[in-house]
Design an enzyme around this catalytic site. Structure first.
Site, PDB file in Angstrom:
ATOM      1  N   PRO A 279     -14.734   3.041   0.617  1.00 25.90           N
ATOM      2  CA  PRO A 279     -13.780   3.988   0.040  1.00 25.90           C
ATOM      3  C   PRO A 279     -12.773   3.261  -0.865  1.00 25.90           C
ATOM      4  O   PRO A 279     -12.360   2.146  -0.558  1.00 25.90           O
ATOM      5  CB  PRO A 279     -13.085   4.600   1.256  1.00 25.90           C
ATOM      6  CG  PRO A 279     -13.790   4.074   2.459  1.00 25.90           C
ATOM      7  CD  PRO A 279     -14.693   2.974   2.068  1.00 25.90           C
ATOM      8  N   VAL A 280     -12.435   3.926  -1.978  1.00 30.63           N
ATOM      9  CA  VAL A 280     -11.551   3.299  -2.965  1.00 30.63           C
ATOM     10  C   VAL A 280     -10.104   3.328  -2.467  1.00 30.63           C
ATOM     11  O   VAL A 280      -9.679   4.289  -1.824  1.00 30.63           O
ATOM     12  CB  VAL A 280     -11.672   4.053  -4.316  1.00 30.63           C
ATOM     13  CG1 VAL A 280     -10.719   3.474  -5.357  1.00 30.63           C
ATOM     14  CG2 VAL A 280     -13.101   3.970  -4.817  1.00 30.63           C
TER      15      VAL A 280
ATOM     16  N   LEU B  41      -9.940  -1.754   2.159  1.00 27.30           N
ATOM     17  CA  LEU B  41     -11.189  -2.409   2.565  1.00 27.30           C
ATOM     18  C   LEU B  41     -11.794  -3.236   1.431  1.00 27.30           C
ATOM     19  O   LEU B  41     -12.943  -3.661   1.503  1.00 27.30           O
ATOM     20  CB  LEU B  41     -12.208  -1.387   3.079  1.00 27.30           C
ATOM     21  CG  LEU B  41     -11.858  -0.710   4.400  1.00 27.30           C
ATOM     22  CD1 LEU B  41     -12.975   0.217   4.844  1.00 27.30           C
ATOM     23  CD2 LEU B  41     -11.585  -1.729   5.513  1.00 27.30           C
TER      24      LEU B  41
ATOM     25  N   ALA C  15     -12.479  -5.570  -5.176  1.00 29.08           N
ATOM     26  CA  ALA C  15     -12.998  -6.942  -5.156  1.00 29.08           C
ATOM     27  C   ALA C  15     -14.492  -6.951  -4.844  1.00 29.08           C
ATOM     28  O   ALA C  15     -15.243  -7.774  -5.374  1.00 29.08           O
ATOM     29  CB  ALA C  15     -12.237  -7.770  -4.130  1.00 29.08           C
TER      30      ALA C  15
ATOM     31  N   ASP D 265      -8.544 -11.199  -0.968  1.00 27.38           N
ATOM     32  CA  ASP D 265      -9.677 -10.270  -1.027  1.00 27.38           C
ATOM     33  C   ASP D 265     -10.890 -10.927  -1.688  1.00 27.38           C
ATOM     34  O   ASP D 265     -11.996 -10.906  -1.142  1.00 27.38           O
ATOM     35  CB  ASP D 265      -9.303  -9.008  -1.833  1.00 27.38           C
ATOM     36  CG  ASP D 265      -8.512  -8.021  -1.016  1.00 27.38           C
ATOM     37  OD1 ASP D 265      -7.922  -8.430  -0.004  1.00 27.38           O
ATOM     38  OD2 ASP D 265      -8.464  -6.837  -1.394  1.00 27.38           O
TER      39      ASP D 265
HETATM   40  O1  PMV Z   1      -4.657  -3.431   0.166  1.00 28.57           O
HETATM   41  P1  PMV Z   1      -5.568  -4.594   0.243  1.00 28.57           P
HETATM   42  O2  PMV Z   1      -6.536  -4.557   1.338  1.00 28.57           O
HETATM   43  O3  PMV Z   1      -6.197  -4.939  -1.069  1.00 28.57           O
HETATM   44  O4  PMV Z   1      -4.737  -5.858   0.680  1.00 28.57           O
HETATM   45  C1  PMV Z   1      -3.568  -6.246   0.099  1.00 28.57           C
HETATM   46  C2  PMV Z   1      -3.058  -7.425   0.854  1.00 28.57           C
HETATM   47  C3  PMV Z   1      -1.667  -7.834   0.456  1.00 28.57           C
HETATM   48  O5  PMV Z   1      -1.338  -8.952   1.250  1.00 28.57           O
HETATM   49  C4  PMV Z   1      -0.682  -6.714   0.731  1.00 28.57           C
HETATM   50  C5  PMV Z   1      -1.589  -8.204  -1.011  1.00 28.57           C
HETATM   51  C6  PMV Z   1      -2.318  -9.480  -1.373  1.00 28.57           C
HETATM   52  O6  PMV Z   1      -2.532  -9.684  -2.575  1.00 28.57           O
HETATM   53  O7  PMV Z   1      -2.631 -10.289  -0.498  1.00 28.57           O
END
Ligand code: PMV
Length: 309
Positions: free
Chosen positions: A97-98, A102, A106, A148
């Site tokens: 899911p966008v 998750l 990436a 990510d």
């Molecule tokens: O929202 P997500 O799963 O892409 O994760 C972001 C994680 C953060 O620590 C909030 C931002 C980052 O760039 O690490």
């Protein structure tokens, strides 16, 4: 025709603090995947991109310069020393899911890089894939930590500290997670920007919170390595308390977290940028069905159970 996949990911500990140099732990989630297919196309077509889930079909040359797929394809071809004047069709689909934490952005970019690299007979190492995807992540996140692209390109649990040599993580004692979606888009860029402004306004307080999250993350690594599952759950709860102080939780996340705990989860927290998106709960073979049911009753849009190993 060349086909490539990339898994989703979940951050177990350390989101947000990781942007400020503290460690974070993330794991691949193979139950959800992005897929990219590269096919040769008639001469003169150019690069056609079909993003099935987004109902988009366009030529790369017509896309704005900051289109994430355009940037990913361009950077990959440059890395492969290939001309941009290719006649190929790139078809992308994803079960991730966008905008829900998750790692869909990436993962799509990773699948595209892998498919292009294989198509042109030049498979890349995980660190090369990760570096290319990091450039795309900057479009989604503004100031991404790089976690990510790293966990998704390496396909292994990682203990990640920004700008430091990557430590791939050994999970000797597998454990189970229930991952539940609030169904609310998680605007990572906005949450990261809000935390930055709050940190700028009160650096002492926020540095302290980041330090505490960093300490919990290090302890969590030890708990995972020694199979101390109960302690791991408590560390998740403690991390969630600190994420609340960072104001990145939400009523929807809190109600799923409460439901998971009520169902017998050993610990529960949001995962990723927060505000919406997914939460994770540490479960056992005995509690996983009950926790999943409680999460659904509390309004989760989807629940995935996955083994971290
Ligand atoms: O929202 P997500 O799963 O892409 O994760 C972001 C994680 C953060 O620590 C909030 C931002 C980052 O760039 O690490």
């Amino acid at each position: 025709m060349t086909l490539a996949y990339a898994s989703g990911k979940a951050i177990l500990f350390g989101e947000h603090a990781v942007v400020y140099g503290r460690p974070a732990i993330a794991v691949p989630i193979t139950e959800v995947q992005a897929q990219a297919i590269v096919e040769d196309a008639p001469s003169g077509q150019g690069i056609r991109i079909i993003a099935q889930d987004l109902h988009r079909d366009y030529l790369l040359r017509d896309a704005p310069p900051d289109d994430p797929l355009r940037v990913t394809v361009t950077n990959t071809l440059q890395h492969l020393h290939r001309a941009l004047e290719q006649d190929i069709t790139l078809t992308i689909s994803s079960t991730i899911p966008v905008a829900c934490g998750l790692g869909s952005g990436a993962a799509v970019a990773t699948a595209v890089v892998r498919a292009l690299a294989r198509h042109f007979g030049h498979p890349l190492e995980a660190d090369e894939v990760s570096d290319i995807v990091f450039e795309t992540e900057k479009l989604h996140h503004g100031t991404p930590s790089g976690i990510d692209n790293t966990v998704i390109a390496f396909e292994k649990p990682v203990y990640f500290v920004r700008d430091q040599t990557l430590e791939v993580f050994k999970v000797s004692y597998p454990f189970l997670l229930a991952i539940a979606d609030t169904g609310i888009a998680s605007p990572t860029k906005i949450a990261v920007g809000d935390v930055r402004r709050a940190w700028q306004a009160d650096p002492v307080k926020y540095e302290e919170i980041f330090d505490e999250i960093g300490t919990l993350t290090t302890m969590a690594r030890q708990a995972i390595e020694s199979g101390a599952t109960e302690a791991l759950g408590q560390l998740m709860d403690a991390n969630q308390r600190l994420l609340r102080l960072l104001k990145v939780s939400s009523p929807e996340l809190e109600s799923l977290i409460a439901a998971a705990k009520q169902g017998g989860a050993l610990g529960a927290k949001l995962s990723g940028g927060g505000r919406g998106g997914n939460m994770i709960a540490l479960v056992t073979p005995q509690t996983k069905d009950r926790v999943s049911m409680m999460l659904r009753l509390a309004g989760a849009k989807s629940v995935i159970t996955t083994e971290v190993h």
